[in-house]
Design a protein around this motif. Sequence first.
Motif, PDB file in Angstrom:
ATOM      1  N   ASP A 121       0.869  -1.181   0.000  1.00  0.00           N
ATOM      2  CA  ASP A 121       0.000   0.000   0.000  1.00  0.00           C
ATOM      3  C   ASP A 121       0.902   1.226   0.000  1.00  0.00           C
ATOM      4  O   ASP A 121       1.559   1.523   1.007  1.00  0.00           O
ATOM      5  CB  ASP A 121      -0.905  -0.019   1.232  1.00  0.00           C
ATOM      6  N   LEU A 122       0.950   1.934  -1.113  1.00  0.00           N
ATOM      7  CA  LEU A 122       1.856   3.072  -1.242  1.00  0.00           C
ATOM      8  C   LEU A 122       1.485   4.228  -0.332  1.00  0.00           C
ATOM      9  O   LEU A 122       2.276   5.148  -0.150  1.00  0.00           O
ATOM     10  CB  LEU A 122       1.906   3.543  -2.698  1.00  0.00           C
ATOM     11  N   LEU A 123       0.295   4.170   0.266  1.00  0.00           N
ATOM     12  CA  LEU A 123      -0.114   5.213   1.192  1.00  0.00           C
ATOM     13  C   LEU A 123       0.029   4.793   2.655  1.00  0.00           C
ATOM     14  O   LEU A 123      -0.308   5.554   3.553  1.00  0.00           O
ATOM     15  CB  LEU A 123      -1.558   5.642   0.911  1.00  0.00           C
ATOM     16  N   ALA A 124       0.575   3.616   2.878  1.00  0.00           N
ATOM     17  CA  ALA A 124       0.806   3.170   4.255  1.00  0.00           C
ATOM     18  C   ALA A 124       1.924   4.018   4.865  1.00  0.00           C
ATOM     19  O   ALA A 124       2.920   4.332   4.208  1.00  0.00           O
ATOM     20  CB  ALA A 124       1.194   1.699   4.282  1.00  0.00           C
ATOM     21  N   GLN A 163       5.505   3.015   4.570  1.00  0.00           N
ATOM     22  CA  GLN A 163       6.038   3.005   3.209  1.00  0.00           C
ATOM     23  C   GLN A 163       6.566   4.385   2.789  1.00  0.00           C
ATOM     24  O   GLN A 163       7.129   4.530   1.707  1.00  0.00           O
ATOM     25  CB  GLN A 163       4.959   2.561   2.209  1.00  0.00           C
ATOM     26  N   GLN A 164       6.389   5.393   3.632  1.00  0.00           N
ATOM     27  CA  GLN A 164       6.727   6.767   3.274  1.00  0.00           C
ATOM     28  C   GLN A 164       8.184   7.094   3.609  1.00  0.00           C
ATOM     29  O   GLN A 164       8.614   6.959   4.758  1.00  0.00           O
ATOM     30  CB  GLN A 164       5.809   7.760   3.997  1.00  0.00           C
ATOM     31  N   VAL A 165       8.935   7.532   2.610  1.00  0.00           N
ATOM     32  CA  VAL A 165      10.315   7.963   2.826  1.00  0.00           C
ATOM     33  C   VAL A 165      10.340   9.152   3.782  1.00  0.00           C
ATOM     34  O   VAL A 165      11.176   9.219   4.689  1.00  0.00           O
ATOM     35  CB  VAL A 165      10.991   8.329   1.485  1.00  0.00           C
ATOM     36  N   CYS A 166       9.409  10.084   3.598  1.00  0.00           N
ATOM     37  CA  CYS A 166       9.390  11.283   4.444  1.00  0.00           C
ATOM     38  C   CYS A 166       9.187  10.926   5.913  1.00  0.00           C
ATOM     39  O   CYS A 166       9.808  11.534   6.788  1.00  0.00           O
ATOM     40  CB  CYS A 166       8.321  12.274   3.971  1.00  0.00           C
ATOM     41  N   VAL A 226      11.346  10.585  11.404  1.00  0.00           N
ATOM     42  CA  VAL A 226      11.517   9.862  12.670  1.00  0.00           C
ATOM     43  C   VAL A 226      12.998   9.618  12.950  1.00  0.00           C
ATOM     44  O   VAL A 226      13.473   9.832  14.076  1.00  0.00           O
ATOM     45  CB  VAL A 226      10.711   8.545  12.668  1.00  0.00           C
ATOM     46  N   ALA A 227      13.741   9.200  11.935  1.00  0.00           N
ATOM     47  CA  ALA A 227      15.175   8.962  12.121  1.00  0.00           C
ATOM     48  C   ALA A 227      15.877  10.253  12.536  1.00  0.00           C
ATOM     49  O   ALA A 227      16.691  10.249  13.474  1.00  0.00           O
ATOM     50  CB  ALA A 227      15.787   8.394  10.844  1.00  0.00           C
TER      51      ALA A 227
END
Length: 156
Positions: A11-14, A17-20, A25-26
């Motif tokens: 799910d690309l909206l999970a 799955q978000q790079v941003c 968080v990192a």
Amino acid sequence: MQTKTEAPQPDLLALDQQVCFALAVAARNVIGLYRPLLEPMRLTHPQYLVMLALWEKSPSSLTELAGRLSLEPATLSPLVKRLEAVGYVTRARDAKDERALAVTLTAEGAALREYAPAVPAGIVARLGMPLSELEDLRDRLHVLIEASHQARGADG
């Protein structure tokens, strides 16, 4: 329609799955690790970045520092003022260009560099990751930063 042999598509909206999201968080978590290492130096993380740039080149113009740190001068100016208030830098009009503000390390600010090597060493120890992995991650992030600059330039 998905057949039985095809793997399910993510799910690309999970959120995970978000790079941003992963970057945000990192960044928050890693920057938080700096706090106890920087407190004895009376520096916040953004101020530490300014000091790193000045340890490489002092004096520097405010505009030059902003470019090196990828910050707007209006964002950088309060950081520099706080560094001046604790005695680590001075701000003065550049004798060669009255429009430019030169930021220069004081003797105390320059001497602070002696304590700075403990910071990256402390971060490596706190993360418990091999230095080679951290260096690879840093290099990959530089590639991402450059790609994002290119993409922003293409947008306008």
